[in-house]
Scaffold this active site. Structure first.
Site, mmCIF file in Angstrom:
data_model
loop_
_atom_site.group_PDB
_atom_site.id
_atom_site.type_symbol
_atom_site.label_atom_id
_atom_site.label_comp_id
_atom_site.label_asym_id
_atom_site.label_seq_id
_atom_site.Cartn_x
_atom_site.Cartn_y
_atom_site.Cartn_z
ATOM 1 N N THR A 263 3.050 5.955 -6.065
ATOM 2 C CA THR A 263 1.684 6.517 -6.061
ATOM 3 C C THR A 263 0.990 6.266 -4.725
ATOM 4 O OG1 THR A 263 0.796 4.453 -6.953
ATOM 5 C CG2 THR A 263 1.406 6.147 -8.554
ATOM 6 N N LEU A 266 -2.865 6.496 -4.102
ATOM 7 C CA LEU A 266 -3.524 6.627 -5.403
ATOM 8 C C LEU A 266 -3.299 5.352 -6.193
ATOM 9 C CD1 LEU A 266 -2.359 10.250 -6.331
ATOM 10 C CD2 LEU A 266 -4.679 9.554 -5.667
ATOM 11 N N HIS A 373 -2.568 -13.568 -3.648
ATOM 12 C CA HIS A 373 -1.750 -13.101 -4.762
ATOM 13 C C HIS A 373 -1.433 -14.253 -5.698
ATOM 14 C CE1 HIS A 373 2.445 -14.264 -3.277
ATOM 15 N NE2 HIS A 373 1.802 -14.309 -2.142
ATOM 16 N N GLU A 421 2.343 -8.990 -5.328
ATOM 17 C CA GLU A 421 2.337 -8.979 -3.862
ATOM 18 C C GLU A 421 3.739 -9.021 -3.320
ATOM 19 O OE1 GLU A 421 2.088 -11.154 0.196
ATOM 20 O OE2 GLU A 421 3.265 -11.562 -1.585
ATOM 21 N N GLU A 433 -7.148 1.189 -3.163
ATOM 22 C CA GLU A 433 -7.071 2.639 -3.373
ATOM 23 C C GLU A 433 -8.048 3.065 -4.462
ATOM 24 O OE1 GLU A 433 -2.383 3.172 -1.964
ATOM 25 O OE2 GLU A 433 -2.852 3.008 -4.083
ATOM 26 N N HIS A 551 10.612 -18.679 -0.858
ATOM 27 C CA HIS A 551 11.226 -17.678 -1.746
ATOM 28 C C HIS A 551 12.503 -18.160 -2.430
ATOM 29 C CE1 HIS A 551 9.054 -13.814 -0.145
ATOM 30 N NE2 HIS A 551 8.221 -14.802 -0.367
#
Lengths: 743, 743
Positions: A263, A266, A373, A421, A433, A551
């Site tokens: 998207t 949007l 996040h 995130e 958005e 991570h």
């Protein structure tokens, strides 16, 4: 008579006094009393309140926050993520320490997961398809929380699924130049490339290899790049130090754009139109899998072929060869191929942002935003929970003061706990958005604190130049952790500094040119003045690319509390500094922006551009005079603006005059937006801070266009350089117009 | 003793009084007196001042303005244009009736002119190249000013030069459907098409014909479309009436985009990058020339071939045939071809806007803009000098009151006298490109009065719905010209009305969906709430496409004063109404916007869309529920906003609260902008008002996307319908968010 006179005088004096008192206090001046709001509108930041705030920020509370946030893995949209959503809501809705309001906002976003039923496998197989070696599918556990069944096994998010097999080659960092060099020696068609993290983006390692015929990519972290060369989990790596154990694997998104991919532009609501998945740009075209360096060393040290160049060598105790392609005939892997069986699948799932607000009392329609996040790859103690712990401590302190009726900010404060995130800044991007108009019109600044503490040596910050001074002011009011009578500012300037023509030696501030965290959409898409800060390394002590557990399954509370910030004093310093900045932006009568500092950066950019490009541009009949003129206009407008603020008695001016100035300051970055400036870069609109592949400290679009023109030599590419110069010139002149006299 | 007591009491009373007076007036209450700006910030529009303004607007002054402005032809960038620049500057810099400041802004823009050394020629030539007939190169003069050597001969600006020859065909209005029908009967390859004005844009007549092989196009104005059928200059047309004489020719720009064509989205400064001329989109690909209907009737009545359909027939006293192609064998033109020798050239020339300002006293950083173009094709008495005469009268009245110190608006007023509008709205567009950020952030509204008086029957206006009520309020305060005790409003509602669910019967307001005048860039590119108004026709009395002298050499002072507005009372009514609107926008404490009226229009749009599209969209699995929900959100937000304004005691509220509301109102239209919504439409960004070829009173992008999908049947086109629905839904929801509680 004298007595009578004296009595008379005495009486008169009394009566006069009474009269004066009646006249002064007893009779309302018609039409003249100050309206009830007159005191409010001139309210300024309260230094005593900042002192109170600083003293209440508690490292024990931050530690407790981190403990709670890291109880379980909280990968985006999993049960663990939902637990953190509930935690945020509970804290922000707390009747005693919560915010005015808090709620969740959901988006249906395109994510990528490994398939538990088809676990990703990397094997070495010989010509008869016998498996000679199977690479580890998960990390070794050193603490019990790593045994949590919800620890996601290492995978490359957005790698396509697939089963590929080929001779192995070593491609260094997987940059275009790496593959180009490798391809001069080895035919890459049908090969599997092993690459190390660093040097370029994750997804790029596959995208860059595919055109040469590479069919699969492995990625690992070389001990050279992360562990200062150390490798043994017997005494060198975690749990003995902060270094990455041999089986640790960095997970990550291998996509290249930010925001939900289906998207673009949007908000990803259920009903929103979604592009066909095959139209998503920037995804790895071939399977990729990240692995630990224990396995990587086995593979790399067995590689045949020519020796790789010196700067391709890592820390393994062997020579890194290109690969025959494939393994040495002397190795047990001789004639074998490496096989990737990747079962990743992409799916649309509901991800939540948690939002909370403290309403402004005087200018509720001006927003100071603060966000981080919430989702992690595994337990995410450092990334992102260090930042979330800090945010929760800031909201606890401020929330309580609000609930007690002791304080309410001049402007509204919006906190955002972003979702997903790690999959490409999705939660923050969808939010911007959805609320594009409102946020563009009203947001004074966005403060991002993602990883709050990488290490405990010094503060580091990246900002738009106009608010660097707010960070400096705040950093001067906070004690440096672990140092007596040294401020964060004094400590910082020792680690990293530059000389400003205006200010002399100051800490070196970074620029927000990339999309490394949730500031990206605020900076690049909305043009909102932003700030990212953390505590970080002493670079004289380590060359680690990033904190080593990044991570991996080792990024746990144990790791954070033992090796990143024992005592949580660096967390506390970041909470105090970021909170101080937040309060100054929210409470100052006049926004504490400095336009001259912006001009100084543009000047630096211009000087670099002139030095690098002017001669060759002249040869192409492209003049740099217009942009010189524009930067000059901006410089004059900026110093005019700073002067107006300095010399005006704004406390006694009409609140509309103050608002006018504040609007000019707030909207300054918006003037640099051009939605058509970077047609090939998704969501990049800010002509000063857009990402650039040229790697020069100058105007990004100019640098990239110039490089392209030099490399192609085509007239259309030189035309594009000229075009982009006009875009830049107009944006800078336009920004200058917003700072000069308003009419 | 009594006397002493009385004296004592007397003294005490005196002393007490003195004390009270001192106490009340002599001593400042600490912290409590109203600040000096307190009265200013709550200042509202002054109805008495509006009455003064209305009474001072003088029809004689307007007449005199028009006389001066039309002394010589003032085609853009010519000497005559420069004379009008000087006139505007002189007026706006007048020490007694001028503005605070006035200046010129120059742009180097791409224009098109006929070459005096190679005059455009249209001839009928026979097979041996003998010229049988030469069409008139200029109009017959009826008044001496038409003999001015600076009257530009008729030409099609931006028609390419060239020499083409071919059999003649008649292509009606030159619409795609016209050529399609014609092509079913006649082979159009190598033909010259004669077309009549109307039905489609000028340039389209050539663009639509070229794909069929048409090599040149003539355009004329049929007496049916302009003269209610009348044709004789002996007693029917000007100078006997307002009708177009037989040799009158409408000039015009045959380009299709607006703004300078070489510098899209960039202000056309000397140094600005210019695209290659061959890359300009939307220009006629084949030579075009406009001609008078005297010549057109000779050609058309001689055409061979089948009879054209009934709705292709004009007013000539003959049957309109398609053409053989070419002429009847019975005609003197038999076997002949029509030859176009076009010498037009394009060139970059300096065009000026003249700008003038009255600085706002309370909110100088809020702009109410008022503009009109200055350039004409010939003398341009009506187009545009009627509007300029009105603007000059408004500035004279307001300027004098400012110079006398009797008035200063709350907000700043900016007047613009745009250059080169006739070549594609160039001056206004370059201005909005140059000052994009500043204007977007600060402009409350733009008022455009181009042709002020088309005819003297009734007011007409096109606006964004949020300010229609301001026009109504103003129109109720102005007497209708020529009518006793009837207001402009009462007269208007008789000519054109609609029934609003909220307001009952009200005048019908138009929408600013096209690019017909200088509002285009303000509406479509900047999303600024705009207004265009004029006095116009009684449609029961004429079906003239436009006032007949439009863009001809007959648009002179004589024509205007005799046939368009004798006595200049309609000009006066427009000046009063537009000036009244201007004052309300500039002086009202709370901007007089009505959000409910915007919601009503969106509701109408939605109803039309549902009626037209829902069934077929359902069949394609595309739901209209999201857009229904969005319009519903908007409706609720709008009525909330209107209610807040109605029920708040805003005179006694903090000026920052009022400013907050005003910002919400001012920026409402900005929320509907999406720079990516119409990738194929240059500079169209407003999702509600963009132009549309579907011709339906509904969301333009949806209507066009739907038509395309129905016609192609392709999945990608239906996908685009869904995509655009999401764009619209997000924009409308986003706009609603800006109207609900600010946080």
């Amino acid at each position: 008579m004298l007595k009578t006179l004296l009595i008379g005088f005495g009486c008169c004096a009394c009566v006069l006094t009474i009269g004066i008192l009646i006249g002064h206090y007893g009779i309302t001046k018609p039409g003249s009393p100050a309206p009830s709001w007159a005191n409010d509108v001139v309210r300024d930041v309260d230094e005593n309140f900042i002192t109170t705030f600083l003293s209440e920020v508690d490292s024990k509370e931050i530690e407790q926050n981190l403990r709670e946030l890291t109880k379980v893995p909280h990968l985006a949209t999993t049960e663990g993520d939902e637990q953190t959503v509930q935690l945020m809501l509970k804290r922000w809705q707390d009747p005693e320490t919560g915010l005015d309001e808090a709620w969740r906002e959901e988006y249906s976003v395109y994510l990528s997961f490994p398939d538990p039923k088809k676990p990703n496998k990397v094997t070495v197989v010989n010509a008869s398809n016998a498996v000679l070696h199977t690479l580890r599918e998960k990390e070794i556990s050193y603490t019990s929380d790593q045994d949590d069944p919800n620890v996601v096994p290492p995978y490359a998010a957005y790698s396509p699924p697939g089963n590929v097999k080929g001779k192995l080659v070593y491609a260094n960092y997987g940059r275009p130049s790496d593959y180009m060099l490798l391809n001069q020696t080895v035919d890459l068609r049908g090969t599997i490339a092993i690459t190390r993290y660093g040097g370029t983006g994750r997804g790029a390692k596959a995208i860059n290899g595919e055109p040469y015929g590479v069919v699969g990519v492995l990625v690992y972290t070389d001990p050279y790049d992360i562990n200062d060369g150390l490798m043994s989990d017997q005494n060198e790596t975690y749990p003995h130090s902060w270094y990455l154990p041999p089986t640790g694997v960095e997970r990550g998104a291998f996509s290249t754009l930010f925001g939900d991919m289906l998207t673009p532009y949007l908000a990803a609501k259920d009903h929103t139109y979604r592009i066909p998945v095959e139209d998503i740009p920037g995804l790895p075209p071939i399977p990729v899998q990240p692995i630990g360096f224990e396995d990587a060393s086995l593979l790399i040290c067995a590689l045949d072929g020519k020796a790789a160049p010196v700067d391709w060598q890592g820390s393994f105790k062997c020579q890194y060869n290109f690969g025959g392609p494939g393994f040495k005939t002397t190795s047990t892997f001789k004639d074998s191929e490496v096989k990737l069986d990747i079962g990743n699948y992409n799916t649309v799932k509901n991800s939540s942002n948690v939002m909370g607000v403290i309403r402004g009392s005087v200018e509720p329609d001006r927003y100071v935003m603060y966000g981080n996040h919430r989702d992690s790859w595994v337990h995410g103690a450092i990334d992102p929970s260090s930042g979330t712990s800090v945010m929760l401590e800031i909201t606890r302190v401020l929330g309580r003061l609000v609930k007690q009726g002791k304080w309410r900010p001049r402007r509204s404060i919006i906190f955002g706990s972003w979702g997903a995130e790690e999959f490409g800044l999705i939660g923050s991007t969808e939010y911007t958005e959805q609320y594009f108009a409102k946020l563009s019109e009203r947001t004074v600044a966005y403060i991002n604190v993602d990883i709050a503490v990488f290490a405990n040596a010094t503060l580091t910050a990246s900002t738009m130049p106009s608010i660097q001074n707010v960070v400096f002011t705040a950093a001067k009011q906070v004690n440096a952790p672990g140092l007596q009578s040294t401020t964060v500012y004094e400590n910082w300037i020792k680690y990293s500094n530059k000389t400003s023509p205006t200010h002399g030696v100051i800490p070196r501030i970074g620029y927000l040119t990339g999309a490394g965290s949730d500031y990206a959409s605020f900076v690049h898409y909305l043009g909102i003045t932003s700030l990212d800060m953390s505590y970080t390394y002493d670079r004289s002590k380590t060359r680690a690319r990033i904190y080593p557990a990044y991570h991996t399954a080792y990024d746990t509370f144990d790791y954070a509390s033992k090796y990143i910030d024992p005592g949580f004093t660096s967390h506390q310093a970041v909470a105090r500094t970021a909170g101080n900045v937040l309060l100054r932006l929210a409470d100052s009568l006049v926004l504490p922006f400095n336009c001259g500092d912006y001009a100084e950066t543009l000047d630096d950019y211009l000087k670099e551009a002139v030095a690098q490009y002017e001669e060759q541009l002249k040869a192409k009949n492209i003049s740099m005079d217009p942009i010189k003129h524009a930067v000059d206009s901006f410089r004059r407008a900026a110093s005019h603006m700073d002067e107006v603020i300095k010399t005006s008695d704004l406390k006694n001016e009409s609140p509309l005059k103050v608002r006018m100035i504040n609007d000019q300051l707030m909207l300054l970055d918006r003037a640099f937006l051009d939605p058509l400036a970077f047609p090939d870069k998704h969501a990049y609109r800010h002509v000063i801070w857009a990402s650039s592949s040229a790697g020069k400290p100058t105007f990004p679009g100019l640098a990239d266009a110039f490089d392209k023109a030099v490399s192609s030599g085509q007239k259309s590419d030189w035309d594009h350089v000229h075009y982009h110069l006009s875009v830049l010139t107009q944006a800078i002149e336009g920004a200058a117009h917003t700072l000069t006299n308003t009419i």
